[in-house]
Scaffold this motif. Structure first.
Motif, PDB file in Angstrom:
ATOM      1  N   ASN A 123      18.381  43.499  37.082  1.00  0.00           N
ATOM      2  CA  ASN A 123      18.845  44.466  38.086  1.00  0.00           C
ATOM      3  C   ASN A 123      20.284  44.901  37.850  1.00  0.00           C
ATOM      4  N   ASP A 124      21.170  43.934  37.601  1.00  0.00           N
ATOM      5  CA  ASP A 124      22.576  44.279  37.394  1.00  0.00           C
ATOM      6  C   ASP A 124      22.750  45.144  36.143  1.00  0.00           C
ATOM      7  N   GLU A 125      21.974  44.857  35.120  1.00  0.00           N
ATOM      8  CA  GLU A 125      22.093  45.641  33.885  1.00  0.00           C
ATOM      9  C   GLU A 125      21.509  47.040  34.063  1.00  0.00           C
ATOM     10  N   ILE A 126      20.515  47.191  34.918  1.00  0.00           N
ATOM     11  CA  ILE A 126      20.018  48.530  35.241  1.00  0.00           C
ATOM     12  C   ILE A 126      21.121  49.320  35.947  1.00  0.00           C
ATOM     13  N   ASP A 127      21.845  48.664  36.846  1.00  0.00           N
ATOM     14  CA  ASP A 127      23.000  49.321  37.473  1.00  0.00           C
ATOM     15  C   ASP A 127      24.012  49.768  36.414  1.00  0.00           C
ATOM     16  N   GLN A 128      24.229  48.921  35.403  1.00  0.00           N
ATOM     17  CA  GLN A 128      25.166  49.283  34.334  1.00  0.00           C
ATOM     18  C   GLN A 128      24.691  50.518  33.569  1.00  0.00           C
ATOM     19  N   VAL A 129      23.384  50.605  33.339  1.00  0.00           N
ATOM     20  CA  VAL A 129      22.850  51.774  32.636  1.00  0.00           C
ATOM     21  C   VAL A 129      23.091  53.033  33.464  1.00  0.00           C
ATOM     22  N   PHE A 130      22.830  52.957  34.759  1.00  0.00           N
ATOM     23  CA  PHE A 130      23.060  54.140  35.596  1.00  0.00           C
ATOM     24  C   PHE A 130      24.551  54.466  35.684  1.00  0.00           C
ATOM     25  N   ALA A 131      25.413  53.450  35.593  1.00  0.00           N
ATOM     26  CA  ALA A 131      26.854  53.720  35.527  1.00  0.00           C
ATOM     27  C   ALA A 131      27.200  54.461  34.241  1.00  0.00           C
ATOM     28  N   GLY A 140      26.928  68.471  39.192  1.00  0.00           N
ATOM     29  CA  GLY A 140      25.900  69.406  38.764  1.00  0.00           C
ATOM     30  C   GLY A 140      25.108  68.969  37.552  1.00  0.00           C
ATOM     31  N   THR A 141      25.566  67.936  36.841  1.00  0.00           N
ATOM     32  CA  THR A 141      24.818  67.433  35.683  1.00  0.00           C
ATOM     33  C   THR A 141      23.420  66.991  36.106  1.00  0.00           C
ATOM     34  N   LEU A 142      22.429  67.315  35.279  1.00  0.00           N
ATOM     35  CA  LEU A 142      21.072  66.849  35.516  1.00  0.00           C
ATOM     36  C   LEU A 142      20.822  65.547  34.767  1.00  0.00           C
ATOM     37  N   LEU A 143      20.173  64.612  35.437  1.00  0.00           N
ATOM     38  CA  LEU A 143      19.694  63.372  34.830  1.00  0.00           C
ATOM     39  C   LEU A 143      18.185  63.485  34.704  1.00  0.00           C
ATOM     40  N   VAL A 144      17.657  63.353  33.478  1.00  0.00           N
ATOM     41  CA  VAL A 144      16.216  63.450  33.242  1.00  0.00           C
ATOM     42  C   VAL A 144      15.751  62.141  32.623  1.00  0.00           C
ATOM     43  N   LEU A 145      14.827  61.458  33.303  1.00  0.00           N
ATOM     44  CA  LEU A 145      14.335  60.160  32.870  1.00  0.00           C
ATOM     45  C   LEU A 145      12.830  60.226  32.663  1.00  0.00           C
ATOM     46  N   CYS A 146      12.331  59.438  31.720  1.00  0.00           N
ATOM     47  CA  CYS A 146      10.899  59.169  31.612  1.00  0.00           C
ATOM     48  C   CYS A 146      10.747  57.659  31.554  1.00  0.00           C
ATOM     49  N   SER A 147      10.090  57.078  32.561  1.00  0.00           N
ATOM     50  CA  SER A 147      10.032  55.619  32.650  1.00  0.00           C
ATOM     51  C   SER A 147       8.795  55.193  33.427  1.00  0.00           C
ATOM     52  N   PRO A 148       8.369  53.922  33.264  1.00  0.00           N
ATOM     53  CA  PRO A 148       7.202  53.437  34.013  1.00  0.00           C
ATOM     54  C   PRO A 148       7.514  53.309  35.493  1.00  0.00           C
ATOM     55  N   ILE A 149       6.597  53.781  36.339  1.00  0.00           N
ATOM     56  CA  ILE A 149       6.741  53.637  37.788  1.00  0.00           C
ATOM     57  C   ILE A 149       5.620  52.790  38.374  1.00  0.00           C
ATOM     58  N   ALA A 150       4.707  52.322  37.519  1.00  0.00           N
ATOM     59  CA  ALA A 150       3.591  51.486  37.960  1.00  0.00           C
ATOM     60  C   ALA A 150       3.064  50.746  36.739  1.00  0.00           C
ATOM     61  N   ARG A 203       7.783  44.252  26.231  1.00  0.00           N
ATOM     62  CA  ARG A 203       7.964  43.991  27.656  1.00  0.00           C
ATOM     63  C   ARG A 203       8.765  45.121  28.279  1.00  0.00           C
ATOM     64  N   ARG A 204       8.160  45.798  29.269  1.00  0.00           N
ATOM     65  CA  ARG A 204       8.805  46.929  29.921  1.00  0.00           C
ATOM     66  C   ARG A 204       8.905  46.678  31.419  1.00  0.00           C
ATOM     67  N   ARG A 205      10.073  46.944  31.965  1.00  0.00           N
ATOM     68  CA  ARG A 205      10.315  46.776  33.401  1.00  0.00           C
ATOM     69  C   ARG A 205       9.840  48.028  34.143  1.00  0.00           C
ATOM     70  N   ARG A 210      10.641  54.564  44.736  1.00  0.00           N
ATOM     71  CA  ARG A 210      11.763  54.431  45.672  1.00  0.00           C
ATOM     72  C   ARG A 210      12.878  53.573  45.090  1.00  0.00           C
ATOM     73  N   GLU A 211      12.509  52.593  44.290  1.00  0.00           N
ATOM     74  CA  GLU A 211      13.490  51.735  43.628  1.00  0.00           C
ATOM     75  C   GLU A 211      14.303  52.552  42.620  1.00  0.00           C
ATOM     76  N   LEU A 212      13.622  53.373  41.840  1.00  0.00           N
ATOM     77  CA  LEU A 212      14.289  54.239  40.874  1.00  0.00           C
ATOM     78  C   LEU A 212      15.241  55.190  41.584  1.00  0.00           C
ATOM     79  N   GLU A 213      14.798  55.704  42.711  1.00  0.00           N
ATOM     80  CA  GLU A 213      15.646  56.607  43.498  1.00  0.00           C
ATOM     81  C   GLU A 213      16.907  55.894  43.981  1.00  0.00           C
ATOM     82  N   ARG A 214      16.768  54.626  44.375  1.00  0.00           N
ATOM     83  CA  ARG A 214      17.937  53.881  44.860  1.00  0.00           C
ATOM     84  C   ARG A 214      18.969  53.693  43.760  1.00  0.00           C
TER      85      ARG A 214
END
Length: 249
Positions: A123-131, A140-150, A203-205, A210-214
């Motif tokens: 979790n903390d390292e995911i925060d680092q990635v978003f930082a 105005g910058t767009l963030l575009v992600l492709c990631s597993p949601i289920a 192994r993929r997280r 809603r978690e991704l949105e947070r």
């Protein structure tokens, strides 16, 4: 946090495609990610001119995106980056850890495609990635992600024929889901044209919507839309999705 070198070695050891960049390019040749990224940018920020791609691999998506944007790419795997320098020398692709890398520039689009975000499990390292995403963004910058949601719902083995640079191979895939850790493990058994065999454990997280949105909101991004991983515009079915968000700082 493990060191970038240790992390890169571990991921390479558990994924045949990272050990064989030519095979990586052939197996991952689908350009859906680049096409969806461009479509989302044209929809939400058509005037965008610059783009940074974190987890760009051998630059196969970046090569397509560079026809429209001034691009820079970053990947953790030195072997993939070295391959990119050989076959796509006109692209600016660098070795770096998206938890910590700082390129000293801000771009109109920040992208992280091909499930690259899912290789970060803590979790903390995911925060680092978003930082990191935020450090390369501006209002105005767009963030575009492709990631597993289920998780992948198919758990039984499935076998397919795969073209490789050295002839046809077969690969048998099965998935294993750990709800507590939210890790979807893909087990692959390769039978290569030479008759040799190889096994992967990828192994993929999973980050639920809603978690991704947070995580995005915590870094200063407002989520604008989430789309089905196949590119459909009619809701989310999983297991992957495209997320587009805007820097609101």
């Amino acid at each position: 946090m493990t060191s970038p070198d240790t992390e890169a070695e571990h991921v390479e050891a558990t994924n045949l495609l990272y050990r064989d960049p030519e095979l990586y390019d052939m197996v991952q040749s689908d350009s859906t990610g680049a096409g969806m990224c461009r479509t989302l940018v044209e929809l939400h920020r058509p005037g965008a001119r610059t783009l940074a791609d974190f987890g760009c691999g051998t630059g196969r998506d970046l090569e397509i995106l560079a026809k429209r944007f001034e691009c820079i790419g970053v990947d953790l795997q030195p072997g993939l980056v070295d391959h990119a320098h050989r076959i796509r020398p006109w692209l600016d692709i660098r070795t770096g850890d998206m938890r910590t890398v700082r390129l000293g520039r801000r771009t109109d689009v920040v992208a992280c495609l091909g499930n690259s975000l899912a290789y970060v499990h803590d979790n903390d390292e995911i925060d680092q990635v978003f930082a990191t995403f935020a450090a390369h963004a501006q209002p105005g910058t767009l963030l575009v992600l492709c990631s597993p949601i289920a998780p992948t719902t198919r758990t039984g083995p499935a076998t397919a024929r795969v073209d490789t640079p050295r002839g046809p191979a077969t690969v048998t895939v099965r998935h294993e889901w750990d709800l507590r850790t939210q890790i979807d493990t893909m087990h692959r058994h390769w039978v290569l044209p030479s008759g040799d065999e190889a096994r992967d454990e990828i192994r993929r997280r999973v980050l639920f919507p809603r978690e991704l949105e947070r995580y995005a909101q915590g870094a200063g991004f407002e989520v604008l839309d989430m789309l089905d991983g196949a590119g459909a515009w009619a809701g989310l079915t999983g297991p992957t999705a495209y997320t587009v968000a805007r820097d609101t700082r």
